[in-house]
Design a protein around this motif. Structure first.
Motif, PDB file in Angstrom:
ATOM      1  N   SER A  53      -1.700  28.436  50.848  1.00  0.00           N
ATOM      2  CA  SER A  53      -1.729  27.200  51.268  1.00  0.00           C
ATOM      3  C   SER A  53      -1.667  26.320  49.989  1.00  0.00           C
ATOM      4  O   SER A  53      -2.620  26.200  49.208  1.00  0.00           O
ATOM      5  CB  SER A  53      -3.031  27.164  51.986  1.00  0.00           C
ATOM      6  N   VAL A  54      -0.583  25.663  50.184  1.00  0.00           N
ATOM      7  CA  VAL A  54      -0.495  24.617  48.651  1.00  0.00           C
ATOM      8  C   VAL A  54      -0.787  23.273  49.374  1.00  0.00           C
ATOM      9  O   VAL A  54      -0.025  22.820  50.168  1.00  0.00           O
ATOM     10  CB  VAL A  54       1.074  24.805  48.050  1.00  0.00           C
ATOM     11  N   ARG A  55      -1.443  22.473  48.609  1.00  0.00           N
ATOM     12  CA  ARG A  55      -1.863  21.078  49.244  1.00  0.00           C
ATOM     13  C   ARG A  55      -1.646  20.230  48.062  1.00  0.00           C
ATOM     14  O   ARG A  55      -2.500  20.275  46.965  1.00  0.00           O
ATOM     15  CB  ARG A  55      -3.443  20.923  49.877  1.00  0.00           C
ATOM     16  N   ASP A  56      -0.723  19.296  48.449  1.00  0.00           N
ATOM     17  CA  ASP A  56      -0.654  17.945  47.212  1.00  0.00           C
ATOM     18  C   ASP A  56      -0.720  18.470  45.801  1.00  0.00           C
ATOM     19  O   ASP A  56      -1.213  17.631  45.031  1.00  0.00           O
ATOM     20  CB  ASP A  56      -1.803  17.130  47.528  1.00  0.00           C
ATOM     21  N   LEU A  57       0.168  19.239  45.572  1.00  0.00           N
ATOM     22  CA  LEU A  57       0.235  19.718  44.265  1.00  0.00           C
ATOM     23  C   LEU A  57       1.229  18.750  43.211  1.00  0.00           C
ATOM     24  O   LEU A  57       1.908  18.316  43.494  1.00  0.00           O
ATOM     25  CB  LEU A  57       1.098  21.221  43.992  1.00  0.00           C
TER      26      LEU A  57
ATOM     27  N   ILE B 113       1.783  27.444  40.865  1.00  0.00           N
ATOM     28  CA  ILE B 113       1.043  28.101  41.795  1.00  0.00           C
ATOM     29  C   ILE B 113       0.658  29.610  41.275  1.00  0.00           C
ATOM     30  O   ILE B 113      -0.393  29.834  41.503  1.00  0.00           O
ATOM     31  CB  ILE B 113       2.200  28.525  42.721  1.00  0.00           C
ATOM     32  N   ALA B 114       1.304  29.967  40.334  1.00  0.00           N
ATOM     33  CA  ALA B 114       0.985  31.236  39.608  1.00  0.00           C
ATOM     34  C   ALA B 114      -0.108  30.962  38.401  1.00  0.00           C
ATOM     35  O   ALA B 114      -0.341  32.021  37.703  1.00  0.00           O
ATOM     36  CB  ALA B 114       2.342  31.862  39.096  1.00  0.00           C
TER      37      ALA B 114
ATOM     38  N   THR C 257      -4.245  21.625  45.271  1.00  0.00           N
ATOM     39  CA  THR C 257      -4.915  22.778  45.488  1.00  0.00           C
ATOM     40  C   THR C 257      -4.062  23.953  45.804  1.00  0.00           C
ATOM     41  O   THR C 257      -3.024  23.582  46.398  1.00  0.00           O
ATOM     42  CB  THR C 257      -6.153  23.051  46.374  1.00  0.00           C
ATOM     43  N   VAL C 258      -4.485  25.096  45.166  1.00  0.00           N
ATOM     44  CA  VAL C 258      -3.563  26.163  45.534  1.00  0.00           C
ATOM     45  C   VAL C 258      -4.496  27.397  46.337  1.00  0.00           C
ATOM     46  O   VAL C 258      -5.140  27.947  45.472  1.00  0.00           O
ATOM     47  CB  VAL C 258      -2.777  26.827  44.339  1.00  0.00           C
ATOM     48  N   ILE C 259      -4.584  27.663  47.477  1.00  0.00           N
ATOM     49  CA  ILE C 259      -5.354  28.446  48.028  1.00  0.00           C
ATOM     50  C   ILE C 259      -4.616  29.569  48.562  1.00  0.00           C
ATOM     51  O   ILE C 259      -3.907  29.706  49.562  1.00  0.00           O
ATOM     52  CB  ILE C 259      -6.093  27.884  49.223  1.00  0.00           C
TER      53      ILE C 259
END
Lengths: 321, 322, 298
Positions: B6-10, B54-55, B68-70
């Motif tokens: 789940s990527v949020r507002d990156l 992300i990575a 955030t990157v969950i």
């Protein structure tokens, strides 16, 4: 048949490779014969190892041919092509970032070309002509563009400049070596349209070298398919696209990425796309190791192109049998 | 089952002499388990930067400045390097763009694969050797090539070796950054098929970044189109291809000459991507949009979801005025 | 007229560059001062440097800023006078050395083939010769080497390192498409080398010049220190020679030895500072990294 601008017969170019122990001959292009007429775009289509770039460079005078002859505008071209020929058959390069000198202004190479090939113009006329050239390829305002440095232009703009550069010497044939491969997809169409314009409005022929069948279809009148340095198929664009004869052409057609083409059970299920053997190749057809139609004859000798119609030729024993 | 990623507002900024350039501007999406999500965009749109963010592989002058990157319930952005290391390769792995540059030219393939095993597991040598041979066979490379050096393999083989390396520890997610761009057409197709087969066998998710959407069109479940650091459209691959809603997606689809059907003239998209240091007000695509409206130049559109299809466009989701 | 515009533009760019980079600014200022002193020594020398009329053995004082030598000469005046030889040798050797490096390196890379093999072998041989012993042997043989002879020796031993570097860079640039494009439009080889190949190599060529100049200063001073220069001329190296021979440090005249040593170090540092600055121009990866901790928003 329109007047022939370029006639290539039996063109071969070999390179010696390897060190002292493993001497090999790399057959970059082998016995290639074709023609380009006035006002037409011919596409040379092939993947890595097909020899398409080598052909372009030999035609551009960067390497002498190892064998075969090149006749341009009725005159044979010797080992060192003259400046006049360089002007009538200029080349557009693939890399928009490497093909322009980064420390000189954009107008510099354009004006040099004019100086070398248009001795009828004086300095101010040259400048006017340079402005006209860049505007003809869609870069406006011309005077301002000429003053810029390459890093101030985008990739697409630089490639347009490459065509303007080629036009400067009033060519009859432009060699375009993968001019759009390094550009973004949405920019490519712009350049492909410039190429069509050059043919339609200025009457210039183009030899368009590419690995992308779809863009070849978009601009070219005729297509020549290369594999491992040899011609495997040649014909009018629509002929080759709608009824490809050679198994390699069929492979290219079926694996060409096109979202509108459904994913069929194509040869890539087993064919991993390994490059062909061009160093010390054996006597047989170079596609035989991958060919679903390969026969004994194919492994014994290399098929020569055979005419199936006035416009179509194929080099394949299975097809011409 | 909850989403794998789940990527949020990156948000990611690049330091430039002219100020920070917003390379990724508030990207949000979810990736389900076993799903193949393709991120498509042209050069400079931020897709590779987003992938690296992300990575957790960003390096100066890029830095994550928000979001955030969950991954599987854990926020990767809050982990220490040591904690991150435990997740790397076991849970997610990365296949880089150019295998030629990513593989060490002075080490054999087998040695590099073994290196990865030793860095992330405590397997003994016999197990390592067996596993390395296994992954190579999975990608149709003769295990004899464990002793080969990268220069002895063709481009296609090297790229497949990279994929093999990514699958060593059977991760849940494989991130791929344009793995096919240096390959010829036949090798490209073959590689994509291979990835598909492996997904069917092993069930991992794929996050695939490319500038050439036709490469993924037959293989991805969902497609996201990125422009100037933002997701402009997101939906199932077939839906986005067959009926693109965002003018940019539409322009992009239209810019591909086709091998099918009658030949027709195409126009591409005029103009250039915007400056990321001084982006325009309102919609970032407005300066180039053929269907631009007044609102587009002043109000920045949000990515609005409509039954699985998200679009960031005032045309599709007009501004509601009361 | 056009030349003036080009020069003015180059100076403006140089000015902007110096303002930005402290190292370059420091180096250029020092070099500029030394150059002025070298060209107009009489503006700065309070006394005749060779005059032995003063009280010998005087230390720091108002009338003799750096004291006097054991022969009664004013150290400060000597130092000023000596600047000319040292600075000129640096710049002249740097220049000729670089010219040869460029010619050898670029021809070898561009023309290739047997010429490349020949020139590379020549470069490697000269490179491998231990320079200082060679210089000593040559100058000892020639006894009391004149200025130009020393220049010759230093240029002979100094060009090979630069030639190697420039050859490598020229090789990497050689296959850039824009050179092929120039050839393809019909330019002659000369044109391609001078107008298309050399300009992108400017940073490295300048860096080479500065390196060669630095080498020249140190080597020349070293030679003069061991007495192989012309010991009757005024230079920092000969000052060291005389100071050493008269045991300046032991006899309470440290400034006589220290002053020229420090001066050599200052010139060397100026060249080194400028060199670092140009390295950064040529290779952006060397530029100082300004890290700023980015705040991650919640």
């Amino acid at each position: 048949m329109t007047e022939s601008i370029l006639s290539v017969a039996g063109l071969s170019r070999f390179f010696r490779v390897g060190g002292f122990r493993s001497r090999g001959i790399l057959h970059a292009t082998d016995e290639v014969t074709f023609e380009v007429g006035a006002g037409e775009i011919v596409a040379l289509v092939g993947e890595s190892g097909s020899g398409k770039s080598t052909i372009a460079r030999v035609l551009a005078g960067l390497y002498p041919p190892s064998a075969g002859s090149i006749t341009f505008e009725g005159q044979p071209i010797g080992r060192r092509s003259s400046r006049r020929v360089r002007g009538r058959m200029p080349m557009v390069f693939q890399d928009p970032f490497g093909s322009i000198n980064p420390v000189l202004r954009v107008g510099h190479s354009l004006e040099r070309s004019l100086k070398l090939h248009r001795s009828d113009l004086n300095a101010s006329a040259r400048h006017e002509e340079a402005i006209s050239l860049v505007e003809r390829v869609g870069l406006t305002p011309g005077a301002e563009v000429l003053r810029r440095f390459p890093h101030e232009l985008s990739g697409g703009q630089r490639q347009r400049l490459g065509f303007a550069q080629a036009l400067a010497s009033r060519p009859s044939l432009i060699l375009a070596d993968e001019p759009v491969s390094m550009l973004d997809v949405s920019i490519r169409i712009g350049l492909l349209n410039v190429m069509k314009d050059l043919r339609d409005r200025e009457g210039v022929s183009l030899l368009y070298i590419t690995h992308d069948l779809a863009s070849a279809r978009y601009v070219a009148d005729r297509m020549i398919v290369l594999y491992a340095g040899r011609i495997v198929e040649e014909g009018l664009t629509e002929e080759v696209i709608s009824s490809p004869q050679h198994p390699y052409t069929r492979l290219l057609m079926s694996t060409a990425p096109d979202p509108r083409l459904p994913l069929s059970d194509d040869a890539s299920v087993t064919d991993l796309g390994e490059p062909p053997k061009v160093i010390n190749p054996g006597p047989g057809c170079r596609f035989a190791p991958r060919c679903p139609l390969a026969m004994d004859q194919c492994r014994a000798s290399t098929p020569a192109p055979v005419s199936l119609s006035p416009t179509q030729r194929v080099a394949c024993y299975a097809v011409t049998a | 089952m909850s989403d794998l990623l789940s990527v949020r507002d990156l948000r990611v900024d690049y330091e430039t002499p002219a100020g920070p350039a917003r390379a990724v501007n508030g990207v949000s999406f979810d990736l389900a388990r076993g799903e193949f999500l393709a991120i498509v965009g042209e050069s400079g749109c931020g897709k590779s930067t987003m992938l690296f963010a992300i990575a957790q592989l960003l390096a100066y002058p890029a830095s994550q400045v928000g979001g955030t990157v969950i991954f599987d319930g854990v926020d990767l952005t809050t982990l220490t390097p040591e904690e991150l290391r435990r997740h790397r390769w076991r849970d997610f792995s990365v296949v880089m763009q150019s295998a030629m540059n990513a593989l060490n030219p002075t080490m054999s393939i087998g040695a590099q694969l073994a290196d990865v095993c030793r860095a992330h597991t405590d397997w003994d040598d016999a197990h390592i050797a067996q596993r390395c041979a296994e992954v190579l066979a999975m990608v149709s490379i003769d295990p004899a090539h464990l002793k080969s050096y990268p220069f002895q393999l063709s481009g296609g083989m090297r790229q497949r070796a990279m994929i093999a390396m990514a699958l060593l520890l059977e991760p849940k997610l494989v991130i791929m950054d344009e793995p096919t761009s240096a390959l010829d057409v036949v090798a490209q197709r073959s590689l994509m098929r291979q990835v598909q087969t492996l997904r069917e066998q092993l069930g991992f998710s794929v996050l695939f970044v490319t500038h050439d959407m036709s490469v993924v069109s037959h293989f991805s479940d969902r497609l996201a189109v990125m422009y100037a650091g933002e997701v402009m459209e997101l939906g199932s691959t077939r839906a986005v291809f067959d009926s693109p809603q965002h003018p940019y997606s539409h322009g992009l689809m239209d810019a591909f000459p086709s091998l099918l059907g009658a030949p027709r003239a195409l126009t591409g998209i005029a103009g250039n991507p915007p400056s990321l240091v001084n982006p325009p007000e309102g919609c970032l695509f407005a300066p180039r949009c053929t269907q631009v409206m007044d609102d587009c130049r002043t109000l920045h559109p949000e990515l609005i979801d409509d039954d699985g299809r998200s679009v960031r466009c005032h045309l599709i989701h007009p501004v509601v005025r009361r | 007229m056009k030349a003036l515009v080009v020069i003015a533009r180059a100076l403006r760019r140089a000015g902007a560059f110096l303002r930005r980079d402290k190292k370059a600014a420091a180096g250029s200022i020092i070099l500029f001062i030394l150059l002025v002193i070298a060209i107009f020594p009489t503006w700065f020398t309070p006394y005749d440097p060779t005059a032995e009329t003063f009280t010998p053995g005087v230390g720091l004082s108002w009338s003799h800023l750096l004291g006097t030598t054991s022969f009664g000469q004013d150290v400060f005046s000597q130092l000023i006078a000596g600047t000319r030889q040292s600075v000129f040798i640096a710049l002249i050797v740097g220049f000729f050395s670089t010219v040869i490096s460029v010619i050898v390196g670029v021809s070898a890379a561009y023309i290739g083939g047997w010429l490349d093999d020949l020139l590379s072998m020549l470069t490697d041989v000269v490179l491998v010769i231990p320079t200082f012993p060679l210089i000593i042997v040559i100058t000892a043989y020639l006894k009391n080497a004149s200025f130009w002879l020393m220049v010759g020796v230093l240029v002979f031993t100094g060009w090979s390192y630069g030639a190697r570097q420039l050859r490598v860079q020229a090789l990497s640039l050689r296959n850039r498409d824009y050179l092929l494009a120039a050839k393809a439009r019909g330019e002659s080889s000369w044109y391609v080398i001078v107008v298309e190949l050399l300009p992108p190599m400017t940073s490295l060529i300048v860096a080479n010049f500065l390196g060669a100049a630095l080498y020249a200063v140190l080597a020349a001073s070293g030679l003069q220190f061991v007495g192989l220069g012309n010991i009757n001329t005024e230079s920092w190296g000969t000052m060291l020679y005389w100071a050493q021979n008269n045991e300046a440090l032991a006899t309470g005249l440290p400034l006589w030895a220290l002053a020229p040593g420090i001066a050599i170090a200052v010139l060397g540092s100026a060249l080194a500072l400028l060199n670092y600055a140009f390295d950064e121009v040529a290779n952006p990866a060397l530029r100082p990294v300004t890290r700023r901790r980015a705040k991650v928003a919640a």
